[in-house]
Every structure is written in C-alpha cells, then in structure tokens.
Motif scaffolding. Structure first.
Motif, PDB file in Angstrom:
ATOM      1  N   PRO A 175      -6.298  -6.459   2.128  1.00 11.35           N
ATOM      2  CA  PRO A 175      -6.807  -5.230   1.500  1.00 11.35           C
ATOM      3  C   PRO A 175      -7.972  -4.631   2.280  1.00 11.35           C
ATOM      4  O   PRO A 175      -8.850  -5.348   2.753  1.00 11.35           O
ATOM      5  N   HIS A 226      -5.408   6.011  -3.181  1.00  9.15           N
ATOM      6  CA  HIS A 226      -6.764   5.556  -2.872  1.00  9.15           C
ATOM      7  C   HIS A 226      -7.747   6.724  -2.777  1.00  9.15           C
ATOM      8  O   HIS A 226      -8.864   6.547  -2.290  1.00  9.15           O
ATOM      9  N   GLN A 244      -4.096  -2.858   6.275  1.00  5.58           N
ATOM     10  CA  GLN A 244      -3.807  -3.040   4.852  1.00  5.58           C
ATOM     11  C   GLN A 244      -2.502  -3.814   4.636  1.00  5.58           C
ATOM     12  O   GLN A 244      -2.308  -4.412   3.581  1.00  5.58           O
ATOM     13  N   ASP A 297      -9.723  -1.949   0.874  1.00  2.00           N
ATOM     14  CA  ASP A 297     -10.215  -1.004  -0.126  1.00  2.00           C
ATOM     15  C   ASP A 297     -11.640  -0.532   0.149  1.00  2.00           C
ATOM     16  O   ASP A 297     -11.979   0.631  -0.084  1.00  2.00           O
ATOM     17  N   LEU A 356       0.854  -1.190   0.000  1.00  2.25           N
ATOM     18  CA  LEU A 356       0.000   0.000   0.000  1.00  2.25           C
ATOM     19  C   LEU A 356       0.887   1.237   0.000  1.00  2.25           C
ATOM     20  O   LEU A 356       1.787   1.340   0.831  1.00  2.25           O
ATOM     21  N   LYS A 380     -12.551   3.411   0.559  1.00  4.09           N
ATOM     22  CA  LYS A 380     -13.540   4.075  -0.305  1.00  4.09           C
ATOM     23  C   LYS A 380     -14.605   4.772   0.523  1.00  4.09           C
ATOM     24  O   LYS A 380     -15.065   5.869   0.169  1.00  4.09           O
TER      25      LYS A 380
END
Length: 413
Positions: A111, A65, A107, A113, A8, A117
């Motif tokens: 993950p 991100h 992370q 993600d 990351l 988000k």
C-alpha cells in the motif's frame, strides 16, 4: 506478495473535456505571464502554486484515492495544453509525475496510501539524479548513511528540475552499508537541503533545473526505496513529459505567429497580396507548421498509449505480456522523440518565414519557442535513441531502461 493482495483501482481514464475544463482557466492565467517571465527569467512559483491548489499533481491518482483517475494519454494531453501556455511549467513537474507513477506501480506490492494522500493534498516531488564533475559513469557520489540513530543524506546534484518548487525531492543515492542504489525521498523543507537556481541554458530557463545540495539531510527509513524496484517504463515516462513540452511549444509558436500574421499591415513589394494574411505563400508557411504540430501531438499521444499499457500490465499476472509492454513503451517513446523533435524544431524555425525582421524583436520573444524546443530536444541524445531503435528493428536487441552519464574510463584515449 502478489498483485492480488493489494488491489488498487487503476487510473485508466476519465472524461477528458471535463478534466481539462478544471485547469484551462489556470492555463490561461499562466499564459498571460509567460512572455514576461521569459523576458525577466522569473521562476513560475505562483503558477505552480495555482496548479497545486487545483489538484493538478494528483490527476494520475485513482478516483478512489481522491485523484482524477486520468490515463497517461490524458496526462500527456494536459501537459501539452500546459506547455502551450508556458513550456517551462510541465518540465518543472516532470520529476513529480515520474515519482507519482512509481508509487502507483508500487501499490501492486504494498500500500502507498500515505504517498497518495500527499499527492492529493497538493504536495509536489522534485528530481535530483544527475551528478556532474569527476564522477565516473556507473558511480554515485551521493550517499545515505546510518548515524546516530537516523539515515542521513549527503551529496550534490545538478539538473534538479522542479526541486526548487517541490515539497519532496526524489534523490538517486547509494547506501553506505550495502552499496545498493536507492531512491531517497527527502523533504525539501529541511535545513540540510539547499536548492539553487543556477541553470544557465538558453532555453527552458525557468524550470528550476539548477543545483541541489544535501548536507546530513534526514531521510525516513520508509522513504529509502530500492532502485531495482523502480517502475520499468520510467525512461519512457520521463521522455513523454518532454514530448509534451515539445508539442506544446509547437502549438504556442503556431498560435503566436498566426496572430502576428493576422495583424501585420506592412507588406513586401515582392509579396502576393495587399495584406500578409491574404498572401498564399504566407498561408502555406502557417499551414505546413500546423500540420507539423498536429503530427507531433499525435505521435506524443500514441507513445503515451504504449506507456499506459505498460502500467496496466503491471497489475496483471502475465509477466511475459508485461515485459513486452515495457519494451514497446520504451521503443515508442524513442521513435516519437526522434519524429517530434524534427517536426517541432523545423516548425519553430520556418515560421519566421511568415514574417519580416520584426519577428526577431526581443520584445516579442518569438524566438523562445525554438530555444525552448531545442533545449527540450537535447535531453537524452537523439542519435543514441535512433541507434537503439535501429538495433531493435534489425537485431531485436532489447532497449535499455536506465541510462547514466558521467566520466569515461581513466584510460580512454
């Protein structure tokens, strides 16, 4: 899994002035209504919404991100500026930034993600860890149970700072099946989640630090997080937000008292000048407070640097170096807490020497700076922090990373 399987891009810092420029107009708007909110005890729903829409909750998320990639010292500097506008607001976001930090660290193993988000989309996370009443220290009354094909959360928490503004709540609970302690990340918008603004402190009165009740609130299994995996410098991170609150409170007090001195026309016959602003003794009062606030801010930023090193070391391969970084983060936040609390409490009290009795007017709300600082400084008792630091300096005893509060043993005298 190793740290190399899910690389990351780390949040190691960005152009601070450019970052701060995004938020300073919002900070100014927040400051405009701070006194009225204090006077009427109005919760800052609208100011927090402004920050959500501007992406403030995602400043620690890596640029790749969609976040700002800010370092922890830069986050703390932003929180100090926000606290100068209204010290209640950054404390209301304390649980959010701790949960973001935990997901950033997670992370390294898997993950995150989906959570990243959510942060970028403006979703905020509140905090619900503390229980009051008869619960004994080390015990957890809040439970997650698997019934009818789903995980359900039940319990009552107090001091749930920021949860009344949040989309999610970070709840410390215990699994009924295994007895393991977990974080249950539950949606704040469910029917089974009740949030009350019943915090009755004399300071930091609009942080939303009241009661949250969970009655058969569904929790997705992926949002049951083993508490043992929580990032190690978490208590240091929680404390850093309070240090920013204290430093920002000091900056706000200095700003307001200096402004009062500038426009004051009445003088005392025992004074030293035809205007208060020209009186060397009054100038000394303001100057000393400015130095105290300067030192408080510098200490907060130095402690944040130690936490940043702990964050970065988690993604390396030297576990010994990571351990040392975590120890340093905890100790530096504790030392900074002891120093900053004394500096800001003294400044916010002694500044009243620059003005007459009119400074105590409820209309001016100048006392809010001391009240807010005193309240923030009462978290995580200073006397225990100082003992922990002393034990390290004398005996090399490693500091604790997690603390609890609750009833003592039944046979305690």
């Amino acid at each position: 899994m190793t740290a190399q399987q899910h690389p990351l891009p780390l949040s190691t810092g960005t152009d601070y002035e450019r970052l701060a420029a995004r938020f300073r107009p919002i900070f100014a708007r927040i400051a405009e209504g701070a006194v009225e909110r204090e006077r009427t005890r109005s919760l800052p729903f609208e100011p927090i919404e402004w920050l959500k829409q501007a992406g403030f909750g995602a400043v620690r998320v890596p640029v790749a991100h969609g976040g700002a990639g800010a370092s922890l010292p830069q986050l703390v500097q932003l929180l100090i500026e926000l606290a100068e506008a209204d010290s209640n607001v950054p404390q209301a976001l304390r649980g959010h930034f701790a949960f973001v930090e935990d997901r950033l660290n997670a992370q390294a193993e898997a993950p995150q993600d989906k959570w990243l988000k959510r942060f970028v989309a403006g979703e905020l996370v509140g905090n619900a860890w503390t229980e009051i009443g008869d619960v004994r220290i080390g015990e957890v009354g809040t439970r997650v149970s698997f019934r009818d094909g789903q995980w359900l959360l039940n319990g009552t928490k107090y001091y749930t700072t920021g949860s009344i503004f949040a989309d999610w709540i970070d709840v410390f609970a215990r699994r009924d099946d295994t007895g393991a302690d977990v974080i249950a990340a539950v949606s704040a918008h469910l029917q089974g989640v009740q949030r009350r603004d019943d915090w009755d402190g004399f300071g930091q009165r609009t942080t939303g630090s009241g009661t949250s009740v969970f009655v058969d609130a569904p929790v997705e299994e992926e949002n049951l997080i083993d508490f043992a995996s929580r990032f190690r410098y978490q208590t240091a991170l929680y404390q850093l937000v309070l240090l920013a609150v204290l430093a920002g409170s000091g900056r706000a007090a200095l700003r307001d008292f200096a402004a009062e001195v500038r426009r004051r026309t009445r003088i005392f016959s025992t004074g030293n000048a035809p205007r208060v602003s020209q009186d060397p003794q009054i100038q000394q009062v303001i100057g000393k407070a400015a130095a105290q606030v300067y030192a408080a801010e510098a200490a907060a930023l130095r402690a944040a640097g130690a936490a940043q090193r702990a964050y970065e070391s988690h993604f390396g391969q030297d576990r010994s170096a990571e351990h040392e970084a975590n120890v340093a983060a905890e100790l530096e936040s504790a030392k900074a807490q002891a120093a900053i609390a004394e500096l800001v409490l003294r400044a916010t009290s002694d500044l009243f020497n620059a003005l007459g009795a009119s400074a105590t007017s409820v209309e001016k709300q100048l006392d809010r700076h001391w009240r807010n600082a005193r309240t923030a400084a009462s978290h995580n008792p200073l006397i225990y922090k100082e003992r922990i630091v002393g034990d390290w300096e004398i005996n090399g005893t490693e500091p604790p990373y997690v603390w609890q509060i609750g009833s003592g043993p039944a046979n305690a005298g």
